[in-house]
Write a protein that holds these residues in place. Structure first.
Motif, short mmCIF file in Angstrom:
data_model
loop_
_atom_site.label_atom_id
_atom_site.label_comp_id
_atom_site.label_asym_id
_atom_site.label_seq_id
_atom_site.Cartn_x
_atom_site.Cartn_y
_atom_site.Cartn_z
N LYS A 8 0.84 -1.19 0.00
CA LYS A 8 0.00 0.00 0.00
C LYS A 8 0.88 1.24 0.00
O LYS A 8 1.95 1.27 0.61
N PRO A 9 0.47 2.31 -0.70
CA PRO A 9 1.27 3.54 -0.74
C PRO A 9 1.24 4.27 0.59
O PRO A 9 0.23 4.23 1.31
N GLU A 10 2.33 4.93 0.90
CA GLU A 10 2.39 5.75 2.12
C GLU A 10 2.04 7.20 1.82
O GLU A 10 2.36 8.09 2.60
N PHE A 11 1.39 7.43 0.68
CA PHE A 11 1.04 8.78 0.27
C PHE A 11 -0.32 8.75 -0.41
O PHE A 11 -0.85 7.66 -0.71
N ASN A 12 -0.91 9.90 -0.65
CA ASN A 12 -2.19 10.02 -1.34
C ASN A 12 -1.98 10.71 -2.69
O ASN A 12 -1.26 11.70 -2.78
N ILE A 13 -2.59 10.16 -3.72
CA ILE A 13 -2.50 10.74 -5.06
C ILE A 13 -3.73 11.60 -5.31
O ILE A 13 -4.86 11.17 -5.09
N VAL A 14 -3.53 12.83 -5.74
CA VAL A 14 -4.63 13.72 -6.09
C VAL A 14 -4.82 13.72 -7.59
O VAL A 14 -3.87 13.49 -8.35
N CYS A 15 -6.04 13.97 -8.01
CA CYS A 15 -6.34 13.96 -9.45
C CYS A 15 -6.04 15.35 -10.03
O CYS A 15 -6.94 16.13 -10.35
N ASN A 16 -4.76 15.66 -10.11
CA ASN A 16 -4.31 16.96 -10.64
C ASN A 16 -2.98 16.73 -11.34
O ASN A 16 -1.96 16.46 -10.69
N VAL A 25 1.58 15.81 -9.74
CA VAL A 25 2.12 14.45 -9.71
C VAL A 25 3.40 14.36 -10.53
O VAL A 25 3.67 15.21 -11.40
N LYS A 26 4.19 13.34 -10.22
CA LYS A 26 5.39 13.03 -10.99
C LYS A 26 5.55 11.51 -11.00
O LYS A 26 4.65 10.78 -10.55
N LYS A 68 3.20 6.60 -10.58
CA LYS A 68 2.75 7.96 -10.27
C LYS A 68 2.82 8.20 -8.76
O LYS A 68 2.32 7.40 -7.97
N ILE A 69 3.42 9.33 -8.38
CA ILE A 69 3.52 9.72 -6.97
C ILE A 69 3.28 11.22 -6.87
O ILE A 69 3.36 11.94 -7.86
#
Length: 788
Positions: free
Chosen positions: A336-344, A348-349, A419-420
Motif C-alpha cells: 500500500k502507498p504511504e502517500f495520497n494521489i490527487v487527481c491533478n 504528480v510526478k 505515479k507519486i
C-alpha cells in the motif's frame, strides 16, 4: 425399538438413545462408519478411519487453536508430516469440544459443530439420491472416502469434491477444480486454481481479492502455440498409478520416478504452481517429481497489488520505495502507498523502476510515442496508476489502471514509471526490508459464539434422578430448544455471509435508501427481461443506476448473497461496476455506476451523429475485451447470455462498458456451472443456433451474439428490422461517405461473420477477437495518418 408411553420408560429410552452412538463407535471396523455411528473430535486420536493397508487416515485434523476440520491425510507411518489431501468445508472449522462427524439415520454424512449446527453434509438422503441413502462410509486404499447404500452402490465420494490435491486414479473433470491453501499452516481456501477453462484448456488462474486472471499456459500465446488443443470438449484429466498424467487438451507429463509402487499426489501449491510429489520412503518426506515450465515470478498476484517479484537469486517479493506491505504475513495482499494521489496533473510526478513490468490492465495502449507524451497520457487520466514504456525501436506506452503481477529482471527491456505526489522525494528502488515471499501465518484461535445451555447436548451429564422425574418434559424442551437454536444459528450464518459481501468492497443498501435515491423509482432509464432500471442519486452524491430484478429463481437469501459477491469481485474497465445490492424479503435490487451516454442501442439506432468510425472501433474492441475477460480470465465461469446493444453502455467519452454480465448467475441455471441451462436465454435476433437446437451451451453463444452486435455497429441496421439512413431524400448524401469508409471496416465484418458461424467450434474465442480487432485498429490508424 418401540417407545413405551410411561414416563419412567420414556426417560430410560432417552438415556439409552444417547448411548447408541458410543456403542456403535466402539464396535465398528477401523475403515468404516455405519449408519447411526459418529466420530468424536474429543477422541480425534482414536476415532479415525484407516484404509485397508494403512496408507490413509480420515478423522479430525487440528487446523488451529481450538479448531479442527474433518480431513483425509497420509498416515504418519509413511509421512511424518501427515500431509492432508482432502477436507470437508475447510473454510469452516469446528470446535475442539462437542463436534462430531455422524452418519445420520437419514443417510447422509454430516459434520456438526459444538452447537449441533450442520457445517457440512453429503446431502445423500433417500429423497436426494437415485441410488438411495448412505448406509456405510469407507476409506479406501486409494484415499477416496466413499459413502455407499444398502446395495453397496456409491452415492457419494470425496474424489468428486477435491480441495487442493489430486490422487492417482482421481479424475479432474469439467466441473472440478483444485484450489490452493491460503498460506503455510493455514488450510482455508487460497487464491490459486487449476481447472479447465471455457476453451477446454487446463489452466492456472489467480483469483485474488479484487481480480482474477489466467497465467498458465502463457496467456501471450494462442492455445496451439502452447501445445494444447481446444477442440476436445470432454475436459478430462487423470494421473495414473505409474505417475503419468494425461489431459484431454493434449497436456501430458510423467513423474521423474515413473513406475509402480510410489505414493504420489498432484497439489496446487500456495505459490500458484501445480506440482507432482513422490513420497521418499527412506526419509518419509515428499520430493517434487514434476512441475510445469513456469518462472515463479510469472505467477499472477504472487506479490499482490503494487508488489514486485525479483530473483535474489530465488523469487522474492518486495515493495517500491514509498510503499509498505498491507499485511505483514501475506504477500497476496500486496503493498500500500504511504502517500495520497490527487487527481491533478500538475501535482504528480513519476519514479522510474528499471527493467520492471506489471502484467495487464492497460488503459490505452499507444505506439510510436515519446516518453514525455506517455507521461502526459498518464497524468491526464485519474485512473492511471503508472505506465510501462519500451523503446525497442517503437516507443510503446502502456498506461496501467492497476499495478498487479509485478516482475523485475534484466530480461525486461522496458521500464515502469509509478505515479507519486510531486512533493514526495522517492527513488526508483525497492524496499529491501520487506523481502521474502514467505506466507507463513500462525494458526488462529477459533473465535465463534455458541448458544449456551440447551445447545450443548451432553445429556449424560444430567443426573439420572432428574431424567427419570422429568424425562418427557425434557424431551419436549430439547425438541423446542433445538428448533430455536437451529433457526438462530442459520440466521447468524446468513448474517455472517452478508458481512462477507459487504467486506468485498461494495455495500448492502436498504430498500428505503434506494427508494429515496430514485425518488420513489420515478426516473426510469431502461428496462429488459431481467428488470427495470432507474436513475438515482446516493447520499454521497454518486449518480447510480438501480435495477429492480424480476424473475429470479426461488433460492435462499444466502445463495443470492453468494452470487452477488461473485459478481462484485469481477472487475474490468469495460464492465459496468456494481456498487452494491438490496435483498429485503422478496425484493432484489442491484446498484450500478451510471453511464452518461446511455446504451449503444440508443446511440446506434437513432439519428445521432456522435458515433464516429473510431468510436465504433473502440466500442467493438472494448466489448470484446470485456467478454474475453468473462470467458477466460475470471475464476467463475461467467457467460453473459444476452449480448446486445441494449446491454452495452457508453461513458462520456463513448468508451463501452458491458452491463448485465452476471445476471445469468442469479437466475436458475439448472444445477451447476457446466453447459446445462434450464431454459433458453437471450434476445431474438442475437441468439446462437445451439439455444434452439438443444446443443451444449458454451462461451460461443456470447461470441455469436457479439458477431451480430458488430454487424449492427458497422451497418447501423438492427438485426430485427432494417432502419433507413437519413430522411427526406438525404439518405444518399450520407450513404456515399459511409460506403467509402466500409473498406476500412472489412476486418470487423470478417470477424463478425466468423463469430456467427453455425458450427460453434468454428467460431473464434474472444481473446482471438481482441487480437484481430487490435490489428485492424492499427491499420485504420495508419491509413488515417497517411490520408492526413
Amino acid at each position: 425399538m418401540r417407545i413405551i408411553t410411561s414416563v419412567g420408560c420414556s426417560s430410560l429410552f432417552f438415556v439409552m438413545l444417547t448411548a447408541v452412538p458410543f456403542i456403535l463407535a466402539a464396535s465398528r471396523p477401523s475403515n468404516a462408519l455405519y449408519r447411526g455411528g459418529s466420530l468424536s473430535v474429543e477422541r480425534s486420536s482414536a476415532d479415525v478411519l484407516i484404509s485397508e493397508q494403512g496408507t490413509f487416515k480420515a478423522g479430525f485434523y487440528q487446523v488451529g487453536e481450538n479448531a479442527f476440520s474433518f480431513a483425509i491425510w497420509f498416515s504418519e507411518t509413511l509421512d511424518r508430516q501427515k500431509t492432508v489431501v482432502w477436507m470437508a468445508d475447510r473454510d469452516w472449522p469446528v470446535n475442539s469440544r462437542g463436534s462430531r462427524l455422524s452418519l445420520r439415520k437419514r443417510g447422509d454424512l454430516a459434520l456438526l459443530d459444538a452447537d449441533a449446527n450442520v457445517v457440512w453434509t453429503t446431502a445423500t438422503t433417500t429423497t436426494n439420491t437415485t441410488a438411495g441413502a448412505g448406509e456405510v462410509a469407507e476409506l479406501w486404499e486409494t484415499g477416496n472416502l466413499v459413502l455407499m447404500d444398502g446395495d453397496m452402490r456409491v452415492v457419494w465420494q470425496s474424489f468428486d469434491h477435491p480441495t487442493d490435491t489430486l490422487l492417482p486414479g482421481q479424475p479432474l473433470t469439467r466441473s472440478l477444480r483444485l484450489v490452493s491453501r491460503a498460506a503455510e499452516g493455514i488450510y482455508t481456501t487460497g487464491y490459486y486454481v487449476a481447472h479447465f477453462n471455457d476453451d477446454n484448456v487446463l489452466s492456472f488462474i489467480y483469483d485474488g481479492p479484487n481480480t482474477s486472471s489466467i497465467y498458465w499456459p502463457n496467456p501471450d500465446y494462442s492455445v496451439f502455440q502452447n501445445g494444447r488443443t481446444s477442440y476436445n470438449s470432454s475436459r478430462y484429466a487423470i494421473l495414473d498409478d505409474m505417475g503419468r498424467f494425461i489431459s484431454s487438451d493434449r497436456l501430458k507429463f510423467s513423474a521423474s520416478d515413473f513406475g509402480l509402487g510410489v505414493k504420489r499426489r498432484l497439489t496446487m501449491d500456495l505459490d500458484g504452481i501445480l506440482r507432482l510429489y513422490s513420497l521418499n520412503h527412506t526419509i518419509k518426506d515428499w520430493e517434487v517429481s514434476w512441475m510445469p515450465v513456469l518462472e515463479r515470478c510469472r505467477v499472477h498476484g504472487l506479490c499482490g497489488e503494487n508488489g514486485i517479484c525479483v530473483y535474489k537469486p530465488s523469487p522474492t517479493c518486495t515493495c517500491p520505495h514509498g510503499f509498505e506491505m498491507k499485511v505483514p504475513t501475506d504477500w497476496n495482499q500486496g503493498c500500500k502507498p504511504e502517500f495520497n494521489i490527487v487527481c491533478n496533473r500538475t501535482e504528480v510526478k513519476f519514479i522510474q523502476l528499471p527493467h520492471t513490468d506489471f502484467y495487464g490492465y492497460d488503459l490505452n495502449y499507444q505506439t510510436k510515442v515519446s516518453l514525455e507524451a506517455c507521461q502526459n497520457i498518464c497524468k491526464s487520466d485519474c485512473n492511471c496508476r503508472g505506465f510501462g514504456y519500451r523503446l525497442d525501436g517503437e516507443g510503446n506506452c502502456y498506461p496501467k489502471s492497476i499495478l498487479l503481477s509485478g516482475q523485475s529482471g534484466s530480461h525486461f527491456f522496458g521500464d515502469m514509471y509509478i505515479k507519486i505526489p510531486k512533493q514526495e522525494n522517492l527513488t526508483g528502488t525497492f524496499d529491501q526490508s520487506n523481502a521474502g515471499c514467505s506466507k507463513v501465518s500462525s494458526p488462529k484461535k477459533l473465535d465463534r459464539d455458541y448458544a449456551s445451555g440447551k445447545a450443548q447436548r451432553d445429556y449424560l451429564k444430567y443426573p439420572i434422578g432428574f431424567v427419570i422425574a422429568f424425562g418427557v418434559a425434557e424431551i419436549i424442551c430439547v425438541a423446542f430448544g433445538w428448533f430455536y437454536i437451529h433457526k438462530k444459528t442459520v440466521d447468524l450464518r446468513n448474517l455472517n455471509q452478508g458481512y462477507v459481501v459487504v467486506s468485498m468492497g461494495f455495500r448492502r443498501f436498504t430498500f428505503e435508501e434506494l427508494k429515496k435515491a430514485t425518488n420513489n423509482f420515478g426516473d426510469e432509464i431502461g428496462r429488459g427481461g431481467s428488470g427495470v432500471v432507474y436513475k438515482g442519486l446516493l447520499d454521497d452524491k454518486r449518480v447510480v443506476a438501480v435495477k429492480k430484478l424480476e424473475g429470479l429463481s426461488h433460492g435462499s437469501e444466502a445463495q443470492f448473497w453468494s452470487e452477488v459477491s461473485t459478481i462484485g469481485r469481477i472487475n474490468h474497465m469495460n464492465l459496468v461496476t456494481m456498487f452494491g445490492f438490496c435483498a429485503e424479503k422478496q425484493k432484489r435490487l442491484l446498484v450500478y455506476e451510471y453511464l452518461e451516454n446511455g446504451s449503444l442501442e440508443k446511440n446506434l439506432f437513432s439519428n445521432s451523429t456522435m458515433l464516429t468510425w473510431q468510436n465504433r472501433y473502440n466500442i467493438a474492441l472494448g466489448t470484446a475485451k470485456a467478454l474475453a475477460y468473462l470467458h477466460e480470465e475470471c475464476l467463475e465461469w461467467v457467460l453473459h447470455c444476452d449480448v446486445k446493444p441494449q446491454n452495452v453502455l457508453l461513458d462520456k467519452n463513448f468508451q463501452p462498458k458491458v452491463a448485465d454480465f452476471g445476471l445469468s448467475k442469479l437466475f436458475d441455471r439448472g444445477g451447476n456451472n457446466n453447459s446445462e441451462f434450464s431454459r433458453v436465454r437471450g434476445t431474438r435476433g442475437y441468439m446462437a443456433p445451439e439455444w434452439i437446437l438443444n446443443l451444449p451451451i458454451t462461451s460461443k453463444v456470447d461470441v455469436y451474439s457479439y458477431g451480430i452486435l458488430v454487424l449492427e455497429l458497422v451497418t447501423g441496421r438492427n438485426s430485427t428490422g432494417f432502419q433507413q439512413i437519413g430522411e427526406n431524400g438525404e439518405g444518399y448524401k450520407q450513404l456515399i461517405p459511409w460506403i467509402r469508409e466500409m473498406s476500412s471496416m472489412e476486418t470487423l465484418i470478417k470477424v463478425a461473420l466468423l463469430c456467427i458461424e453455425e458450427e460453434r467450434d468454428v467460431r473464434p474465442s474472444m481473446s482471438q477477437v481482441v487480437d484481430s480487432i487490435t490489428v485492424a485498429c492499427l491499420v485504420v490508424k495508419e491509413m488515417n495518418e497517411e490520408i492526413e
